[in-house]
Write a protein that holds these residues in place. Structure first.
Motif, PDB file in Angstrom:
ATOM      1  N   ARG A 253       0.834  -1.195   0.000  1.00 35.29           N
ATOM      2  CA  ARG A 253       0.000   0.000   0.000  1.00 35.29           C
ATOM      3  C   ARG A 253       0.875   1.254   0.000  1.00 35.29           C
ATOM      4  O   ARG A 253       1.741   1.435   0.867  1.00 35.29           O
ATOM      5  CB  ARG A 253      -0.912   0.034   1.238  1.00 35.29           C
ATOM      6  CG  ARG A 253      -1.827  -1.169   1.384  1.00 35.29           C
ATOM      7  CD  ARG A 253      -2.847  -1.210   0.281  1.00 35.29           C
ATOM      8  NE  ARG A 253      -3.861  -0.178   0.442  1.00 35.29           N
ATOM      9  CZ  ARG A 253      -4.653   0.237  -0.544  1.00 35.29           C
ATOM     10  NH1 ARG A 253      -4.507  -0.251  -1.767  1.00 35.29           N
ATOM     11  NH2 ARG A 253      -5.568   1.139  -0.308  1.00 35.29           N
ATOM     12  N   ARG A 254       0.643   2.126  -0.973  1.00 38.35           N
ATOM     13  CA  ARG A 254       1.312   3.414  -0.995  1.00 38.35           C
ATOM     14  C   ARG A 254       0.942   4.190   0.262  1.00 38.35           C
ATOM     15  O   ARG A 254      -0.200   4.161   0.712  1.00 38.35           O
ATOM     16  CB  ARG A 254       0.860   4.185  -2.248  1.00 38.35           C
ATOM     17  CG  ARG A 254       1.489   5.551  -2.404  1.00 38.35           C
ATOM     18  CD  ARG A 254       1.011   6.241  -3.670  1.00 38.35           C
ATOM     19  NE  ARG A 254      -0.386   6.630  -3.610  1.00 38.35           N
ATOM     20  CZ  ARG A 254      -0.935   7.567  -4.381  1.00 38.35           C
ATOM     21  NH1 ARG A 254      -0.196   8.180  -5.297  1.00 38.35           N
ATOM     22  NH2 ARG A 254      -2.222   7.865  -4.276  1.00 38.35           N
ATOM     23  N   GLY A 281      10.934   9.914  -5.504  1.00 35.06           N
ATOM     24  CA  GLY A 281      11.148   8.512  -5.819  1.00 35.06           C
ATOM     25  C   GLY A 281      10.502   7.528  -4.867  1.00 35.06           C
ATOM     26  O   GLY A 281      10.591   6.313  -5.078  1.00 35.06           O
ATOM     27  N   ARG A 282       9.839   8.006  -3.835  1.00 29.51           N
ATOM     28  CA  ARG A 282       9.194   7.116  -2.869  1.00 29.51           C
ATOM     29  C   ARG A 282       7.735   6.844  -3.278  1.00 29.51           C
ATOM     30  O   ARG A 282       7.079   7.718  -3.857  1.00 29.51           O
ATOM     31  CB  ARG A 282       9.233   7.720  -1.461  1.00 29.51           C
ATOM     32  CG  ARG A 282      10.650   7.935  -0.942  1.00 29.51           C
ATOM     33  CD  ARG A 282      10.658   8.528   0.463  1.00 29.51           C
ATOM     34  NE  ARG A 282      12.015   8.815   0.898  1.00 29.51           N
ATOM     35  CZ  ARG A 282      12.825   7.934   1.483  1.00 29.51           C
ATOM     36  NH1 ARG A 282      12.376   6.712   1.718  1.00 29.51           N
ATOM     37  NH2 ARG A 282      14.038   8.279   1.849  1.00 29.51           N
ATOM     38  N   PRO A 283       7.209   5.654  -2.965  1.00 25.64           N
ATOM     39  CA  PRO A 283       5.824   5.317  -3.324  1.00 25.64           C
ATOM     40  C   PRO A 283       4.834   5.972  -2.374  1.00 25.64           C
ATOM     41  O   PRO A 283       4.182   5.315  -1.565  1.00 25.64           O
ATOM     42  CB  PRO A 283       5.791   3.789  -3.206  1.00 25.64           C
ATOM     43  CG  PRO A 283       6.792   3.501  -2.124  1.00 25.64           C
ATOM     44  CD  PRO A 283       7.890   4.524  -2.295  1.00 25.64           C
ATOM     45  N   CYS A 284       4.747   7.292  -2.461  1.00 23.26           N
ATOM     46  CA  CYS A 284       3.933   8.022  -1.498  1.00 23.26           C
ATOM     47  C   CYS A 284       3.103   9.094  -2.197  1.00 23.26           C
ATOM     48  O   CYS A 284       3.291   9.385  -3.382  1.00 23.26           O
ATOM     49  CB  CYS A 284       4.814   8.666  -0.425  1.00 23.26           C
ATOM     50  SG  CYS A 284       5.897   9.983  -1.037  1.00 23.26           S
ATOM     51  N   HIS A 285       2.208   9.666  -1.438  1.00 25.90           N
ATOM     52  CA  HIS A 285       1.386  10.784  -1.890  1.00 25.90           C
ATOM     53  C   HIS A 285       1.434  11.847  -0.799  1.00 25.90           C
ATOM     54  O   HIS A 285       1.460  11.528   0.393  1.00 25.90           O
ATOM     55  CB  HIS A 285      -0.058  10.333  -2.129  1.00 25.90           C
ATOM     56  CG  HIS A 285      -0.974  11.438  -2.537  1.00 25.90           C
ATOM     57  ND1 HIS A 285      -1.062  11.898  -3.830  1.00 25.90           N
ATOM     58  CD2 HIS A 285      -1.850  12.193  -1.806  1.00 25.90           C
ATOM     59  CE1 HIS A 285      -1.951  12.877  -3.896  1.00 25.90           C
ATOM     60  NE2 HIS A 285      -2.440  13.079  -2.681  1.00 25.90           N
ATOM     61  N   LYS A 316       5.831  19.762  -9.884  1.00 25.59           N
ATOM     62  CA  LYS A 316       6.891  19.974 -10.880  1.00 25.59           C
ATOM     63  C   LYS A 316       8.062  19.033 -10.626  1.00 25.59           C
ATOM     64  O   LYS A 316       8.754  18.614 -11.563  1.00 25.59           O
ATOM     65  CB  LYS A 316       7.364  21.426 -10.825  1.00 25.59           C
ATOM     66  CG  LYS A 316       8.306  21.812 -11.958  1.00 25.59           C
ATOM     67  CD  LYS A 316       8.637  23.293 -11.918  1.00 25.59           C
ATOM     68  CE  LYS A 316       9.570  23.670 -13.071  1.00 25.59           C
ATOM     69  NZ  LYS A 316       9.906  25.130 -13.041  1.00 25.59           N
ATOM     70  N   SER A 317       8.276  18.663  -9.361  1.00 21.59           N
ATOM     71  CA  SER A 317       9.372  17.759  -9.018  1.00 21.59           C
ATOM     72  C   SER A 317       9.025  16.293  -9.308  1.00 21.59           C
ATOM     73  O   SER A 317       9.872  15.414  -9.169  1.00 21.59           O
ATOM     74  CB  SER A 317       9.728  17.897  -7.539  1.00 21.59           C
ATOM     75  OG  SER A 317       8.740  17.273  -6.727  1.00 21.59           O
ATOM     76  N   GLY A 318       7.746  16.043  -9.659  1.00 22.83           N
ATOM     77  CA  GLY A 318       7.319  14.680  -9.956  1.00 22.83           C
ATOM     78  C   GLY A 318       6.608  13.980  -8.822  1.00 22.83           C
ATOM     79  O   GLY A 318       6.221  12.809  -8.945  1.00 22.83           O
ATOM     80  N   LEU A 319       6.391  14.680  -7.701  1.00 22.81           N
ATOM     81  CA  LEU A 319       5.683  14.072  -6.575  1.00 22.81           C
ATOM     82  C   LEU A 319       4.184  14.004  -6.848  1.00 22.81           C
ATOM     83  O   LEU A 319       3.609  14.906  -7.460  1.00 22.81           O
ATOM     84  CB  LEU A 319       5.898  14.883  -5.304  1.00 22.81           C
ATOM     85  CG  LEU A 319       7.125  14.603  -4.444  1.00 22.81           C
ATOM     86  CD1 LEU A 319       7.044  15.445  -3.172  1.00 22.81           C
ATOM     87  CD2 LEU A 319       7.237  13.141  -4.078  1.00 22.81           C
ATOM     88  N   SER A 320       3.544  12.940  -6.350  1.00 21.11           N
ATOM     89  CA  SER A 320       2.086  12.859  -6.347  1.00 21.11           C
ATOM     90  C   SER A 320       1.592  13.683  -5.170  1.00 21.11           C
ATOM     91  O   SER A 320       1.955  13.422  -4.022  1.00 21.11           O
ATOM     92  CB  SER A 320       1.635  11.403  -6.206  1.00 21.11           C
ATOM     93  OG  SER A 320       0.248  11.332  -5.996  1.00 21.11           O
ATOM     94  N   ALA A 321       0.804  14.697  -5.450  1.00 17.98           N
ATOM     95  CA  ALA A 321       0.359  15.593  -4.375  1.00 17.98           C
ATOM     96  C   ALA A 321      -0.976  16.219  -4.723  1.00 17.98           C
ATOM     97  O   ALA A 321      -1.310  16.403  -5.897  1.00 17.98           O
ATOM     98  CB  ALA A 321       1.399  16.691  -4.127  1.00 17.98           C
TER      99      ALA A 321
END
Length: 357
Positions: A253-254, A281-285, A316-321
């Motif tokens: 689970r993320r 790079g981490r599987p997070c939100h 912009k950095s590629g994070l899911s947010a």
């Protein structure tokens, strides 16, 4: 206070009925009735004698809705009264996919986070698993839900209290709320929010309960986080990230980080860039939250424009947010606000009474 019958699983009720010399199927009748939100005295399939025996040992209604407040956006806030007279609160939030209920796990809280109203009066006591569950059962029944078609489709453990500080009761709740034959809410539709009690995060990963793990982060820097969250004095951000990675490894689970944007504290460009670098790079939100302001805490939220600027840097950095939409602000939607208000009113009434005397 008597015992809480809703603490018991179906198998535990079966053992109880056998001990009492009752037929085994009585346990299923009790379990189903309780999961429908009925009082013990309302379990009409049972004999009057058995109901009386149950009421002698167990609370008839461990949690009842004392007051309901409805926001202009449709959010509902509940003040729950427990059998011992203590009060906790919960929120029902409407989304396109269904209704999410926020539940409390403790009366008060001892974590004392700088932005939260839950800990204003410290920790009074833990809730039992059955008391946590009864909040869901009461709201599901109030909203016309059944076991076949629930009014409550999702649950978040983000109300008053720290769930992992009440670990055993929280796990009992999770097992009973997901149990077949009951209200049976999928673990994947449940989110548990913690301030970062690292040892308990590892324990939770071993429970085979793949709930969504949400961690209150609120700063990418340990020293600044200590000012916002006292628990950061015990567990570093690095420790939290390792525990989250382990949780992902065990459950698939993320994980989610909550980040309340506090003006002048953690919400400028530098913090956004540091947060992006930390989590890249981490599987997070990342769930950004414009602070629900608490009068006693004297902290301010950022503007909507500033919040979206922070979000843009993360994206912009590629994070899911995402930026959580503000709901229930006109009814004190944040954790602990309603309970704190009621306690202040009681204290004011007592002061007035003393002055009259």
């Amino acid at each position: 206070m008597k015992e809480i019958l809703q603490d018991h699983s179906l198998s535990e009720l079966q053992i109880l009925m056998e001990e009492w010399g009752e037929r085994k199927f009585r346990a299923a009748q009790i379990f189903r009735g309780l999961m429908q939100g009925k009082r013990v005295s309302e379990l009409s399939e049972l004999s009057k004698t058995l109901r009386a025996k149950l009421c002698e040992r167990f609370e008839d209604e461990p949690v009842k809705i004392r007051e309901t407040f409805v926001s202009s956006d449709g959010t509902e806030k509940y003040l729950f009264e427990l059998a011992d007279g203590n009060i906790v609160e919960g929120v029902l939030m409407r989304y396109k996919y269904g209704c999410t209920q926020c539940v409390s796990t403790q009366v008060g809280c001892r974590m004392n986070c700088a932005f939260c109203a839950s800990g204003l009066n410290g920790l009074v006591r833990d809730l039992t698993g059955g008391e946590i569950l009864s909040q869901v059962l009461a709201v599901n029944a109030r909203r016309g839900g059944t076991l076949e078609k629930r009014a409550v489709t999702n649950v978040v453990l983000m109300g008053s209290g720290e769930p992992l500080d009440n670990y055993a009761n929280t796990v009992k709740f999770l097992r009973n709320v997901t149990a077949e034959g009951g209200i049976c809410i999928s673990a994947r539709n449940i989110s548990l929010s913690t301030c970062g009690l690292v040892p308990k995060m590892y324990e939770l990963a071993e429970e085979n309960l793949p709930v969504n793990l949400t961690v209150s982060l609120h700063s990418p820097l340990d020293e600044e986080r200590k000012k916002i969250m006292p628990v950061a004095n015990a567990y570093k951000i690095e420790d939290i990230l390792k525990a989250c990675a382990y949780y992902f490894e065990k459950t698939g689970r993320r994980y989610i980080f909550e980040y309340s944007l506090i003006d002048g504290e953690n919400a400028d460009k530098r913090h956004a860039e540091l947060l992006a670098e930390l989590l890249k790079g981490r599987p997070c939100h990342v769930n950004l939250i414009r602070l629900n302001e608490v009068k006693e805490k004297r902290l301010s939220s950022v503007s909507e424009k500033e919040a979206y600027r922070f979000l843009g840097i993360l994206e912009k950095s590629g994070l899911s947010a995402t930026l959580r939409r503000q709901i229930g602000a006109d009814i004190g939607g944040a954790c602990g606000q309603l309970r704190a208000k009621r306690l202040r009113e009681v204290q004011d009434d007592q002061s007035d009474t003393k002055e009259l005397q």
